[in-house]
Design a protein around this motif. Structure first.
Motif, PDB file in Angstrom:
ATOM      1  N   GLY B  38     -54.419-129.338 -34.198  1.00 48.39           N
ATOM      2  CA  GLY B  38     -53.419-130.297 -34.284  1.00 48.39           C
ATOM      3  C   GLY B  38     -52.347-130.274 -33.079  1.00 48.39           C
ATOM      4  N   GLN B  39     -52.834-129.599 -31.960  1.00 49.34           N
ATOM      5  CA  GLN B  39     -51.887-129.300 -30.771  1.00 49.34           C
ATOM      6  C   GLN B  39     -52.227-130.334 -29.804  1.00 49.34           C
ATOM      7  OE1 GLN B  39     -52.498-125.857 -28.516  1.00 49.34           O
ATOM      8  NE2 GLN B  39     -50.083-125.542 -28.261  1.00 49.34           N
ATOM      9  N   CYS B  40     -51.358-130.775 -28.780  1.00 48.16           N
ATOM     10  CA  CYS B  40     -51.818-131.799 -27.845  1.00 48.16           C
ATOM     11  C   CYS B  40     -51.376-130.820 -26.479  1.00 48.16           C
ATOM     12  CB  CYS B  40     -51.084-133.040 -27.956  1.00 48.16           C
ATOM     13  SG  CYS B  40     -51.307-133.843 -26.164  1.00 48.16           S
ATOM     14  N   LEU B  41     -52.285-130.524 -25.600  1.00 51.43           N
ATOM     15  CA  LEU B  41     -52.193-129.906 -24.325  1.00 51.43           C
ATOM     16  C   LEU B  41     -52.155-130.764 -23.276  1.00 51.43           C
ATOM     17  CD1 LEU B  41     -51.696-127.065 -22.760  1.00 51.43           C
ATOM     18  CD2 LEU B  41     -54.264-127.014 -22.484  1.00 51.43           C
ATOM     19  N   GLY B  42     -51.050-130.910 -22.611  1.00 55.26           N
ATOM     20  CA  GLY B  42     -51.216-131.880 -21.324  1.00 55.26           C
ATOM     21  C   GLY B  42     -51.590-131.159 -20.062  1.00 55.26           C
ATOM     22  N   LEU B  43     -52.543-131.514 -19.390  1.00 54.18           N
ATOM     23  CA  LEU B  43     -53.129-130.832 -18.354  1.00 54.18           C
ATOM     24  C   LEU B  43     -52.898-131.838 -17.114  1.00 54.18           C
ATOM     25  CD1 LEU B  43     -54.694-128.422 -17.026  1.00 54.18           C
ATOM     26  CD2 LEU B  43     -56.757-129.777 -17.461  1.00 54.18           C
ATOM     27  N   LEU B  44     -51.783-131.033 -16.177  1.00 55.33           N
ATOM     28  CA  LEU B  44     -51.308-131.835 -15.041  1.00 55.33           C
ATOM     29  C   LEU B  44     -51.885-131.352 -13.779  1.00 55.33           C
ATOM     30  CD1 LEU B  44     -47.482-131.576 -16.292  1.00 55.33           C
ATOM     31  CD2 LEU B  44     -48.831-133.877 -15.816  1.00 55.33           C
ATOM     32  N   GLY B  45     -51.726-132.000 -12.715  1.00 57.32           N
ATOM     33  CA  GLY B  45     -52.423-131.654 -11.442  1.00 57.32           C
ATOM     34  C   GLY B  45     -52.589-132.745 -10.595  1.00 57.32           C
ATOM     35  N   THR B  46     -52.655-132.597  -9.236  1.00 58.18           N
ATOM     36  CA  THR B  46     -53.019-133.771  -8.244  1.00 58.18           C
ATOM     37  C   THR B  46     -54.454-133.957  -8.508  1.00 58.18           C
ATOM     38  OG1 THR B  46     -53.161-131.880  -6.567  1.00 58.18           O
ATOM     39  CG2 THR B  46     -51.160-133.089  -6.653  1.00 58.18           C
ATOM     40  N   LEU B 175     -58.739-136.657 -23.437  1.00 52.38           N
ATOM     41  CA  LEU B 175     -58.245-138.003 -22.634  1.00 52.38           C
ATOM     42  C   LEU B 175     -57.887-137.657 -21.390  1.00 52.38           C
ATOM     43  CD1 LEU B 175     -55.342-138.461 -25.564  1.00 52.38           C
ATOM     44  CD2 LEU B 175     -57.617-139.877 -25.409  1.00 52.38           C
ATOM     45  N   ASP B 176     -59.202-138.165 -20.678  1.00 48.63           N
ATOM     46  CA  ASP B 176     -59.274-138.068 -19.077  1.00 48.63           C
ATOM     47  C   ASP B 176     -58.405-139.331 -18.522  1.00 48.63           C
ATOM     48  OD1 ASP B 176     -59.665-137.363 -16.659  1.00 48.63           O
ATOM     49  OD2 ASP B 176     -61.754-137.015 -16.732  1.00 48.63           O
ATOM     50  N   ILE B 200     -51.826-138.890 -38.197  1.00 51.56           N
ATOM     51  CA  ILE B 200     -52.744-139.323 -39.322  1.00 51.56           C
ATOM     52  C   ILE B 200     -53.775-138.298 -39.432  1.00 51.56           C
ATOM     53  CG2 ILE B 200     -54.080-141.320 -40.317  1.00 51.56           C
ATOM     54  CD1 ILE B 200     -52.046-143.109 -38.688  1.00 51.56           C
ATOM     55  N   PHE B 201     -54.713-138.271 -38.390  1.00 55.41           N
ATOM     56  CA  PHE B 201     -55.669-137.458 -38.396  1.00 55.41           C
ATOM     57  C   PHE B 201     -55.715-136.193 -38.269  1.00 55.41           C
ATOM     58  CE2 PHE B 201     -57.300-142.031 -37.476  1.00 55.41           C
ATOM     59  CZ  PHE B 201     -57.704-142.304 -38.726  1.00 55.41           C
ATOM     60  N   GLY B 202     -54.709-135.668 -37.728  1.00 53.56           N
ATOM     61  CA  GLY B 202     -54.437-134.159 -37.277  1.00 53.56           C
ATOM     62  C   GLY B 202     -55.047-133.948 -36.217  1.00 53.56           C
ATOM     63  N   LEU B 203     -55.364-134.691 -35.255  1.00 55.65           N
ATOM     64  CA  LEU B 203     -56.153-134.623 -34.036  1.00 55.65           C
ATOM     65  C   LEU B 203     -55.531-133.656 -33.155  1.00 55.65           C
ATOM     66  CD1 LEU B 203     -57.181-138.431 -33.204  1.00 55.65           C
ATOM     67  CD2 LEU B 203     -58.637-136.536 -33.651  1.00 55.65           C
ATOM     68  N   SER B 204     -56.365-133.048 -32.069  1.00 57.02           N
ATOM     69  CA  SER B 204     -55.817-132.106 -31.076  1.00 57.02           C
ATOM     70  C   SER B 204     -56.251-132.743 -29.855  1.00 57.02           C
ATOM     71  CB  SER B 204     -56.590-130.868 -31.149  1.00 57.02           C
ATOM     72  OG  SER B 204     -56.445-130.114 -32.296  1.00 57.02           O
ATOM     73  N   TYR B 205     -55.301-133.066 -28.920  1.00 55.10           N
ATOM     74  CA  TYR B 205     -55.699-133.499 -27.654  1.00 55.10           C
ATOM     75  C   TYR B 205     -55.863-132.537 -26.458  1.00 55.10           C
ATOM     76  CZ  TYR B 205     -54.441-138.020 -29.802  1.00 55.10           C
ATOM     77  OH  TYR B 205     -54.249-139.225 -30.974  1.00 55.10           O
ATOM     78  N   LEU B 206     -56.599-132.903 -25.622  1.00 62.66           N
ATOM     79  CA  LEU B 206     -56.446-132.399 -24.230  1.00 62.66           C
ATOM     80  C   LEU B 206     -56.109-133.729 -23.397  1.00 62.66           C
ATOM     81  CD1 LEU B 206     -56.714-130.095 -22.176  1.00 62.66           C
ATOM     82  CD2 LEU B 206     -58.906-130.655 -21.841  1.00 62.66           C
ATOM     83  N   PHE B 207     -54.799-133.630 -23.082  1.00 65.08           N
ATOM     84  CA  PHE B 207     -54.346-134.888 -22.548  1.00 65.08           C
ATOM     85  C   PHE B 207     -54.401-134.551 -20.565  1.00 65.08           C
ATOM     86  CE2 PHE B 207     -51.397-138.070 -20.993  1.00 65.08           C
ATOM     87  CZ  PHE B 207     -51.752-139.148 -21.503  1.00 65.08           C
ATOM     88  N   ILE B 208     -55.516-135.173 -20.084  1.00 65.52           N
ATOM     89  CA  ILE B 208     -55.536-134.814 -18.673  1.00 65.52           C
ATOM     90  C   ILE B 208     -54.911-136.165 -17.800  1.00 65.52           C
ATOM     91  CG2 ILE B 208     -57.014-134.808 -16.899  1.00 65.52           C
ATOM     92  CD1 ILE B 208     -59.255-133.659 -18.700  1.00 65.52           C
ATOM     93  N   THR B 209     -53.797-135.695 -16.972  1.00 64.64           N
ATOM     94  CA  THR B 209     -53.231-136.632 -16.329  1.00 64.64           C
ATOM     95  C   THR B 209     -52.488-136.454 -15.063  1.00 64.64           C
ATOM     96  OG1 THR B 209     -51.618-138.279 -16.610  1.00 64.64           O
ATOM     97  CG2 THR B 209     -51.005-136.339 -17.602  1.00 64.64           C
ATOM     98  N   HIS B 210     -52.161-137.116 -13.980  1.00 64.74           N
ATOM     99  CA  HIS B 210     -51.147-136.474 -12.923  1.00 64.74           C
ATOM    100  C   HIS B 210     -49.612-136.990 -13.337  1.00 64.74           C
ATOM    101  CE1 HIS B 210     -52.558-140.659 -11.608  1.00 64.74           C
ATOM    102  NE2 HIS B 210     -51.479-140.869 -11.477  1.00 64.74           N
ATOM    103  N   LYS B 213     -44.669-138.062 -16.828  1.00 65.59           N
ATOM    104  CA  LYS B 213     -44.047-138.667 -17.845  1.00 65.59           C
ATOM    105  C   LYS B 213     -44.713-138.757 -19.093  1.00 65.59           C
ATOM    106  CE  LYS B 213     -40.646-141.082 -15.199  1.00 65.59           C
ATOM    107  NZ  LYS B 213     -40.098-142.539 -14.657  1.00 65.59           N
ATOM    108  N   ALA B 214     -45.990-139.367 -18.769  1.00 62.79           N
ATOM    109  CA  ALA B 214     -46.804-139.744 -19.738  1.00 62.79           C
ATOM    110  C   ALA B 214     -47.253-138.283 -20.508  1.00 62.79           C
ATOM    111  CB  ALA B 214     -48.210-140.318 -19.312  1.00 62.79           C
ATOM    112  N   ALA B 215     -47.467-137.210 -20.033  1.00 59.84           N
ATOM    113  CA  ALA B 215     -47.842-135.965 -20.430  1.00 59.84           C
ATOM    114  C   ALA B 215     -46.687-135.632 -21.258  1.00 59.84           C
ATOM    115  CB  ALA B 215     -48.230-135.041 -19.426  1.00 59.84           C
ATOM    116  N   TYR B 216     -45.374-135.508 -20.731  1.00 61.22           N
ATOM    117  CA  TYR B 216     -44.425-135.049 -21.562  1.00 61.22           C
ATOM    118  C   TYR B 216     -44.172-135.886 -22.885  1.00 61.22           C
ATOM    119  CZ  TYR B 216     -39.648-133.014 -22.175  1.00 61.22           C
ATOM    120  OH  TYR B 216     -38.410-132.265 -22.680  1.00 61.22           O
TER     121      TYR B 216
END
Lengths: 277, 265
Positions: B38-46, B175-176, B200-210, B213-216
């Motif tokens: 159920g956790q969402c990790l935002g992975l940032l980087g250039t 989510l790449d 709703i579904f208790g999903l976990s995300y790995l949210f890859i982005t540069h 703002k979106a990640a936050y």
């Protein structure tokens, strides 16, 4: 229409329609705007609102067989709409230049950057190959690219997106056009490159007095650069205002919706101060 | 037990030539991270930091040279094909380019139906009903089932991609850059949808982005990658912004102003 010397680019009553099997469909309607020398006009709207169609019709790049462009587009007092393809080709690049969204697709992949650069310069001037090469190197230096002579020998795929976008800006500025149309110049780039490319554009404006039509869906880009803003929705202009006016007192519902759609990051202000400490 | 554990993963690309190993670019250098249920990790980087490669390694598309990927406690690369297939059911992906992630000759129904056919044995009627429900979950109408990808806008097609990814009720989505190519209004809508689906579904995300703002907006925890290394990892996103780490500061400085008064150019 009266030609007003205060404006570099004057667009009035622009109307673009496309012929389809179902009949003629309007793409953009009733577009009026003016661009003053050395100013940046922002054009915002979500995808499909007609921003790119407007810019392409200014450049006369739409397919003449299927689309119809009505209205007047005056560049330094000269009517562009309806010019012959040959004449238009000599104006494009020299007097009005275009920066595309995706730098990867804007270059020919099989020709070295230097050759593409020199070709552009020599089409519009009577410089020799050597002079053109020197001009190209200077303008690559202008956009802060390291080792310009080396880049001239490389192919587009050997550079990163951000570098390639700066090469495109270099090509655009080397002939000192009076107007640059930048269509989503930073959308394909990551945040660090985005700021660098915007800085280049800002510098061109302040150093050469070039007017810029800046097209973007990103209000961050608009708030950084634009002096005036035109908001488009469904192919029409819904609001036209000074950038401060627009951010402080948006008039149209759609503008308010756009402003509210920005991902909220209230931390922005405090952290900016934090950075400065 | 954590849902996903990435342990000391090292990976690189490069071609070996006939006589010796040609230069090999290290893309991931000893990367370790965990994602809880159920956790969402935002992975940032250039660009070029190795974010997408990490995504591919986690998905089982690229075998890492060193290290382990433990999904629900089982090593993805050290197990038999059927277990792996079973695990992958719970691990789905949404890519940046929505148009190239779908077959242009398939209708929305076929696109979303594909994972269902692969993993579930539903009757045609049941399948149709499930697809209709999925379309409604992502904010489209069941009538859109018959449409082809070119009839959708980018935002709508991204919703179809999300519907396909959640069709099997997975535990985790990668989510790449899933919202990077969309305009601001659409981006905000998709982010809200993703947030809702998470609850709703208790999903976990790995949210890859540069896009910080979106990640936050969507993440619980944030991490920053730089040149293949995980340089910052922060469990609490509110603390992240106060971190004095240079790469965090660089990211914060690259944020564009929200109002012309605070221009940084």
């Amino acid at each position: 229409m009266i030609i007003d010397p205060r404006y570099v680019l004057q667009v009035s009553g622009l109307h673009v329609t496309v012929n389809t099997a179902q009949g003629t469909v309007p793409l953009v309607q009733d577009i009026h705007f003016e661009l003053k020398p050395g100013r940046v006009l922002g054009l915002v709207g979500e995808s499909g609102s007609g921003k790119t169609i407007t810019s392409l019709s200014l450049m006369q790049l739409l397919d003449r067989k299927t689309t119809r462009v009505e209205g007047s587009i005056r560049l330094n007092g000269r009517e562009l709409n309806g010019l012959k393809a040959d004449t238009m080709r000599s104006i494009r690049g020299k007097e009005i230049a275009f920066i595309m969204q995706n730098p990867m697709n804007a270059f020919t992949p099989v020709i070295k950057i230097g050759d593409q650069f020199i070709e552009t310069i020599r089409t519009h001037t009577s410089l020799t190959k050597k002079q053109a090469f020197e001009l190209a190197v200077t303008s690559l230096e202008d956009v802060n690219l390291p080792d310009p002579a080396g880049i001239m020998k490389q192919y587009p795929f050997q550079l990163s997106g951000g570098m390639l976008q700066r090469v495109m800006i270099a090509i655009t500025i080397c002939l000192r056009p009076s107007v640059i149309i930048a269509d989503e110049p930073t959308t394909a780039l990551d945040v660090t490159n985005q700021l660098q490319v915007l800085r280049q554009l800002e510098r061109i404006r302040s150093e050469y007095g070039t007017s810029i039509l800046l097209i973007s869906h990103d209000l961050g880009v608009i708030s950084e650069m634009a002096d005036e803003v035109v908001v488009m929705q469904h192919g029409r202009i819904v609001e036209k205002a000074d950038v401060y006016q627009l951010f402080d007192h948006p008039q149209h519902e759609y503008t308010k919706k756009l402003l509210n759609a920005r991902p909220a990051l209230q931390i922005n202000q405090p952290t900016k101060e934090f950075v400065m400490l | 037990m954590s849902l996903l554990q990435v342990k000391n993963v090292t990976h690189g690309y490069g071609s070996s030539n006939l006589f010796w190993q040609a230069k090999r670019a290290t893309v991931l250098d000893d990367v370790s991270l965990t994602i809880e249920h159920g956790q969402c990790l935002g992975l940032l980087g250039t660009s070029g930091a190795g974010k997408s490669t990490l995504g591919k390694v986690i998905l089982g598309l690229e075998k890492p040279q060193k290290g382990q990927i433990l999904f629900q406690g089982i090593d993805l690369y050290d197990t038999n094909a059927s277990t792996r297939r079973h695990l992958r059911r719970d691990l789905q992906v949404v890519f940046q380019d929505c148009y190239s992630s779908v077959n242009p000759r398939m209708t929305a129904e076929q696109i979303i139906g594909e994972p269902l056919q692969n993993f579930e044995s539903l009757s045609p009627n049941e399948q149709k009903r499930t697809i209709g429900e999925l379309l409604e979950t992502v904010g489209l109408s069941p009538e859109d089932m018959r449409k082809y990808p070119h009839q959708f806008s980018g935002g709508q097609l991204q919703r179809i991609n999300i519907a396909r990814a959640i069709a099997l009720k997975p535990k985790m989505l990668i989510l790449d850059e899933a919202v990077s190519s969309l305009d601001m209004v659409t981006q905000a809508n998709i982010l809200t949808l993703l947030k809702d689906l998470k609850t709703i579904f208790g999903l976990s995300y790995l949210f890859i982005t540069h896009d910080i703002k979106a990640a936050y907006t969507i993440s619980d925890a944030l991490a920053v990658m730089e040149k293949g290394e995980l340089v910052v990892q922060c469990e609490d996103k509110t603390q992240f912004l106060q971190l004095p780490h240079p790469s965090v500061q660089r990211l914060l400085q690259s944020i564009l102003s929200e109002h012309p008064r605070s221009r940084s150019l």
